[in-house]
Design a protein around this motif. Structure first.
Motif, PDB file in Angstrom:
ATOM      1  N   ASP A 228       0.760  -1.033   0.165  1.00 19.66           N
ATOM      2  CA  ASP A 228       0.071   0.101   0.115  1.00 19.66           C
ATOM      3  C   ASP A 228       1.084   1.250   0.186  1.00 19.66           C
ATOM      4  O   ASP A 228       1.813   1.305   0.862  1.00 19.66           O
ATOM      5  N   PHE A 229       0.877   2.011  -0.911  1.00 21.05           N
ATOM      6  CA  PHE A 229       1.494   3.212  -1.190  1.00 21.05           C
ATOM      7  C   PHE A 229       0.847   4.637  -0.886  1.00 21.05           C
ATOM      8  O   PHE A 229       1.142   5.554  -1.004  1.00 21.05           O
ATOM      9  N   SER A 230      -0.240   4.421  -0.050  1.00 18.67           N
ATOM     10  CA  SER A 230      -1.019   5.559   0.520  1.00 18.67           C
ATOM     11  C   SER A 230      -0.020   6.357   1.269  1.00 18.67           C
ATOM     12  O   SER A 230       0.856   5.601   2.027  1.00 18.67           O
ATOM     13  N   TYR A 231       0.166   7.548   1.509  1.00 18.70           N
ATOM     14  CA  TYR A 231       1.029   8.509   2.351  1.00 18.70           C
ATOM     15  C   TYR A 231       1.198   8.052   3.648  1.00 18.70           C
ATOM     16  O   TYR A 231       2.321   8.266   4.248  1.00 18.70           O
ATOM     17  N   ASP A 232       0.084   7.644   4.171  1.00 16.30           N
ATOM     18  CA  ASP A 232       0.260   7.231   5.656  1.00 16.30           C
ATOM     19  C   ASP A 232       0.451   5.893   6.075  1.00 16.30           C
ATOM     20  O   ASP A 232       0.603   5.391   7.023  1.00 16.30           O
ATOM     21  N   LYS A 233       0.625   5.170   4.793  1.00 13.49           N
ATOM     22  CA  LYS A 233       1.004   3.813   5.107  1.00 13.49           C
ATOM     23  C   LYS A 233       2.416   3.303   4.563  1.00 13.49           C
ATOM     24  O   LYS A 233       2.975   2.276   4.616  1.00 13.49           O
ATOM     25  N   ILE A 234       3.144   4.493   4.090  1.00 12.05           N
ATOM     26  CA  ILE A 234       4.455   4.349   3.493  1.00 12.05           C
ATOM     27  C   ILE A 234       5.487   5.357   3.886  1.00 12.05           C
ATOM     28  O   ILE A 234       4.961   6.469   3.992  1.00 12.05           O
ATOM     29  N   ASP A 235       6.785   5.237   4.227  1.00 14.64           N
ATOM     30  CA  ASP A 235       7.715   6.245   4.657  1.00 14.64           C
ATOM     31  C   ASP A 235       8.692   6.303   3.772  1.00 14.64           C
ATOM     32  O   ASP A 235       9.402   5.330   3.566  1.00 14.64           O
ATOM     33  N   ILE A 236       9.022   7.324   2.861  1.00 13.24           N
ATOM     34  CA  ILE A 236      10.286   7.672   2.056  1.00 13.24           C
ATOM     35  C   ILE A 236      11.106   8.537   2.915  1.00 13.24           C
ATOM     36  O   ILE A 236      10.762   9.510   2.865  1.00 13.24           O
ATOM     37  N   VAL A 237      12.372   8.041   2.695  1.00  9.80           N
ATOM     38  CA  VAL A 237      13.359   8.664   3.523  1.00  9.80           C
ATOM     39  C   VAL A 237      14.473   8.887   2.421  1.00  9.80           C
ATOM     40  O   VAL A 237      14.842   8.015   1.918  1.00  9.80           O
TER      41      VAL A 237
END
Length: 199
Positions: A81-90
């Motif tokens: 799931d790539f919903s913004y609240d399900k994934i974190d990009i650092v």
């Protein structure tokens, strides 16, 4: 005496049978739990994502200002799931580390087909910004087998990547290990704005 000895012997057999049942039962339970723990550990240690092709940079002789990372689901995995609240990009840059750079950005379909990568350039003012685009898929926020997403990271002025500089991008889903993409900018960059293969 014979009857008493038989009764004592039967009692010993019954106690031994009960004890053996408890031991075998506990052994089976422990084996099952060990199997579950190992499977869970394997799932956590295995990333559900992989890079699908080459990582590209876009910029000119002054540095790279956009990073393009194509993604697909790893073999044997189900969906991410790539919903913004399900994934974190650092992203880790020579100028600092930035977390949750995809804040508020759900995956979206590009405006044109075939996709013009130069139109996928998020505006970054003070910190890096990541946007996710659906290159091939059914239009939802979930990356499934057979689908392809591309993560585009825009770098603000002052944080452009120059020749020989290294950067690391971590894409952290809710479950499984993060996908770590580490690249070095090549020694030659385009004189005017253009793409360069980062490997």
């Amino acid at each position: 005496m014979g009857i008493e000895a038989a009764i004592v012997l039967i009692a010993f057999v019954i106690v031994a049978a009960a004890l053996a049942f408890v031991v075998i039962n506990m052994g089976m339970y422990t084996t099952q739990k060990s199997k579950e723990v190992m499977q869970q550990g394997l799932n956590e240690a295995t990333t559900a994502l992989e890079v699908d092709g080459s990582v590209l940079g876009y910029g000119d002789n002054d540095g790279i200002t956009f990073i393009y990372i194509p993604l697909k689901v790893s073999p044997g995995q189900l969906a991410v799931d790539f919903s913004y609240d399900k994934i974190d990009i650092v992203i880790n840059l020579p100028g600092g580390a930035f977390s949750k750079i995809n804040q508020g950005n759900d995956p979206e379909a590009p405006a044109s087909t075939p996709v013009d990568l130069t139109s996928l350039q998020p505006s970054a003012t003070t910190t890096p910004v990541a946007e996710i685009y659906i290159i091939q898929g059914d239009g939802d926020n979930v990356l499934e087998p057979g689908e392809k997403f591309i993560v585009v990271i825009g770098l603000p002025a002052g944080l452009e990547l120059a020749q020989y500089q290294k950067f690391t991008v971590e894409i952290r889903p809710l479950q499984g290990a993060p996908l770590i993409v580490e690249r070095t900018v090549p020694p030659t960059l385009p004189e005017t704005s253009g793409f360069v293969n980062l490997g």
